[in-house]
Design an enzyme around this catalytic site. Structure first.
Site, PDB file in Angstrom:
ATOM      1  N   GLU A 183       0.726  -1.372  -0.203  1.00  0.00           N
ATOM      2  CA  GLU A 183      -0.023   0.156   0.011  1.00  0.00           C
ATOM      3  C   GLU A 183       0.854   1.730   0.334  1.00  0.00           C
ATOM      4  O   GLU A 183       0.935   2.155  -0.487  1.00  0.00           O
ATOM      5  CB  GLU A 183      -1.172   0.181   0.978  1.00  0.00           C
ATOM      6  CG  GLU A 183      -1.629  -0.828   1.275  1.00  0.00           C
ATOM      7  CD  GLU A 183      -2.525  -0.853  -0.076  1.00  0.00           C
ATOM      8  OE1 GLU A 183      -2.786  -0.501  -1.063  1.00  0.00           O
ATOM      9  OE2 GLU A 183      -3.900  -2.438   0.020  1.00  0.00           O
ATOM     10  N   HIS A 204       1.615   1.924  -3.838  1.00  0.00           N
ATOM     11  CA  HIS A 204       0.969   2.550  -4.327  1.00  0.00           C
ATOM     12  C   HIS A 204       0.602   4.269  -3.820  1.00  0.00           C
ATOM     13  O   HIS A 204       0.781   5.222  -4.489  1.00  0.00           O
ATOM     14  CB  HIS A 204      -0.763   2.396  -4.177  1.00  0.00           C
ATOM     15  CG  HIS A 204      -1.410   1.200  -4.316  1.00  0.00           C
ATOM     16  ND1 HIS A 204      -1.148   1.077  -5.713  1.00  0.00           N
ATOM     17  CD2 HIS A 204      -1.440  -0.092  -3.878  1.00  0.00           C
ATOM     18  CE1 HIS A 204      -1.288  -0.236  -6.503  1.00  0.00           C
ATOM     19  NE2 HIS A 204      -1.870  -0.764  -5.021  1.00  0.00           N
TER      20      HIS A 204
END
Ligand code: ADP
Ligand code: ZN
Length: 648
Positions: A456, A459
């Site tokens: 994450e 990202h």
């Protein structure tokens, strides 16, 4: 899409009732057949000979050449041996007492004649053909099966429709299933209930005028329009708008769905169309609303290979005939809704039919706010609910989604025993609708958690560094629904996407896997949905939008929605397409790794912070990375829980 059908009567004269008389009939038959059979007794050969030789036998009935029913003389019945049977409560006077299975008929007859002569007995015997209960059943079976099948289909065909109550429903196949709202079931929807959609409302306002005072238009020789097509994604309020037109004009409103016409029986659809128009004309001025008209209005003749669509075509033809047929004086206006106007038969759109197309789009920021205002009216809100903010947080939501969101918020507040719905309840509802339920107890090992955190963070970092990637608002590693973590973005509402924007977005999507590769030098299955997304995007770039230089300015997209089995391009092109898709994705993957490598220190800090806090917001990102140079709009402020689109 409108409201649910709720016309189930409490007591339905079910067609299964018809089985009861049949059953009774069969049982009755079986009784008639074997008169006295309940009390009779089966006897063996020696007992039969005894009774016979005692000259007790009155007559013998030979049934179906296989068994004998033995009747005893009146005076002999007083004998002790026979009284056992005649005293039985089941015995009927004049019926037989014994049953005897004689075996071979010829032998039996010989035996009877012999005994008759030898002992000078006075009895007669007759042959009788009789059908047994089982035989009756077998004889009737084809009928029973036929009736059962017939009933089954009748039920299927007419089940659930309006006016379907009572036993009469069997005969309603050809009747339209339209739901009628008229003065009795007053249409109370007005334009006030429809938020936003200003353009569409203006267009339908004209229809309201036509219905209210048609003379104004016909006086000048103008023709009243016969139909309008409401085009837009599901849940955007097409049904609502049509209803509001009826409500404003104060006319009856017939509502049904395109699929209601179509049945497996030939001619049913067409006859339903006829019936619908007949009903509407009787109540004119009136409005017919056909939801999902694509179910019948799909372009004709393209799939004639399969041959299965004749019925649909007949229905469509009938609809066209009816629309052409009713004169200018009937004042019936047909409104139809679809989300795929492009696949409709062109004949539907001709002048005099659905010649007006009204676009009903997903609401924009301002409209969302108005829709919120409509739907919070019945709710009890606390002061801190901020509708402006909620409207910002719900890009891509339709009117129906927002209605659902408001309801969900009320449920959440009630679950927490609150007196009023608070802002946070709405935010939780958004999370829940977009991301599914939070799963607090999903078991995740510390190692997995670390991988998820880096994924994450990958990202987040990549999207932060790219000018065209959507601004990030929240990163979480709390598992939710199917996903183990998520990065949420606030997408700009843009109608045209440029190549760089698409590439940047794909790069951000690949950022998750890139981080795993960079940090652990391993990749995992956790990136499945990311890969699916970029692959789709890359394919669209190449084959739909014509954004690839190798393949060029062509599109293989067919707006009529007819998927053909044959690829519309050559083998060679297919190969080029595959290569180009792969090139685009690999290129963005490499780019993501490069960006992460340059910012590895920040990636580490971010991942650590995620592991520690599980949810982090834009503020934390600004703290780590500094302000994003290309962020001009700071619409999204410091409050928590912002949401837009997400990436797992
Ligand atoms: P469609 O027919 O376009 O699929 P509906 O008209 O059935 O959508 O909308 C479903 C529900 O969503 C409506 O009953 C209403 O509660 C809500 N809704 C949709 N659009 C709006 C809008 N513009 N204003 C207010 N409510 C709306
Ligand atoms: Zn991901």
């Amino acid at each position: 899409m409108g409201e649910k059908k709720n016309n189930t009567p409490k007591f339905k004269l079910n067609s299964y009732w018809i089985y009861i008389p049949i059953l009774l009939f069969l049982i009755g038959m079986s009784f008639l057949n074997n008169s006295g059979g309940l009390s009779s007794r089966k006897i063996a050969s020696n007992e039969f000979t005894e009774i016979l030789n005692d000259n007790d036998v009155d007559k013998i009935l030979i049934i179906n050449n296989s068994r004998a029913e033995i009747y005893i003389k009146e005076e002999a019945q007083k004998k002790e041996r026979h009284e056992k049977i005649t005293k039985s409560p089941f015995f009927r006077k004049g019926s037989y007492l014994y049953e005897y299975n004689f075996g071979d008929l010829q032998n039996f007859e010989n035996k009877l004649n012999e005994a008759k002569q030898k002992n000078n007995l006075s009895f007669d015997y007759f042959n009788d053909e009789r059908t047994s209960f089982a035989d009756t059943l077998i004889n009737f079976l084809p009928f029973i099966i036929l009736i059962a099948i017939w009933l089954f289909f009748m039920r299927r065909m007419s089940g659930g429709g309006a006016g379907g109550a009572g036993g009469g429903q069997i005969f309603n196949i050809g009747k339209s299933k339209a739901k009628l709202f008229d003065e009795n079931t007053k249409v109370k929807t007005t334009f006030k209930n429809v938020a936003g959609l200003e353009g569409a409302k203006e267009e339908v306002q004209e229809i309201v005028d036509f219905l209210k005072n048609p003379e104004k238009y016909t006086k000048l020789g103008g023709k009243i329009p016969k139909g309008a097509l409401l085009v837009g994604p599901p849940g955007t309020g097409k049904t609502l708008l049509a209803k509001a037109v009826a409500g404003e004009a104060g006319v009856p409103f017939f509502s049904l769905s395109g699929s209601d016409f179509v049945e497996m029986f030939v001619g049913v659809g067409a006859s339903r169309v006829r019936d619908l128009f007949k009903q509407a004309q009787q109540k004119s001025p009136s409005i017919i609303f056909i939801d999902e008209i694509d179910a019948i209005g799909r372009a004709r003749g393209k799939n004639s290979m399969t041959g299965g669509n004749d019925e649909r075509e007949n229905t469509l033809n009938q609809l066209l005939t009816e629309m052409d047929g009713f004169g200018t004086d009937t004042n019936v206006i047909v409104l139809a809704a679809t989300n795929r106007a492009e696949i409709l038969d062109k004949a539907l759109m001709r002048a005099g039919r659905f010649d007006r197309q009204i676009y009903v789009d997903l609401p924009d920021l301002h409209e969302r706010r108005e829709i919120f205002e409509v739907h919070i009216k019945p709710l009890k809100l606390s002061d801190n609910a901020n509708l402006e903010f909620l409207a910002q947080q719900t890009p891509g939501f339709s009117g129906a989604d927002i209605a659902n969101l408001c309801n969900e918020a009320a449920l959440i507040a009630a679950r927490n025993n609150k007196q009023a719905i608070e802002h946070q309840d709405f935010l939780d509802a958004v999370d829940r609708i977009v991301g599914g339920l939070e799963k607090k107890n999903k078991v995740i090992t510390p190692k997995e958690k670390k991988v998820i955190a880096y994924h994450e963070a990958g990202h987040a970092t990549v999207s932060w560094m790219l000018e065209h990637a959507a601004p990030l608002v929240k990163v979480t590693i709390v598992p939710r629904g199917q996903s183990l973590g998520a990065a949420w973005y606030l997408p700009e509402e843009r109608k045209i996407v440029q190549t760089e924007q698409m590439l940047d977005e794909m790069c951000a999507t690949m950022g998750g896997r890139a981080a795993e590769k960079l940090i652990f030098n391993k990749i995992s299955t956790g990136a499945l949905s990311d890969l699916e997304k970029v692959t789709k995007q890359a394919r669209a770039m190449v084959t739909v939008y014509g954004l690839n230089e190798e393949v060029g300015n062509v599109t293989y997209y067919d707006s009529s929605g007819n998927d053909s089995f044959v690829k519309p391009y050559s083998e060679e092109t297919a190969k080029t397409i595959d290569e180009e898709i792969s090139k685009i994705i690999e290129g963005q993957y490499a780019r993501a790794i490069e960006i992460l490598d340059e910012n590895k220190d920040k990636l580490d800090i971010l991942a650590d912070k995620l592991l520690e806090k599980e949810v982090i917001f834009k503020d934390d990102l600004i703290e780590i990375f500094g302000k994003r140079p290309f962020d001009k709009d700071n619409k999204v402020t410091t409050t928590n829980n912002e949401v837009g689109t997400k990436e797992d």
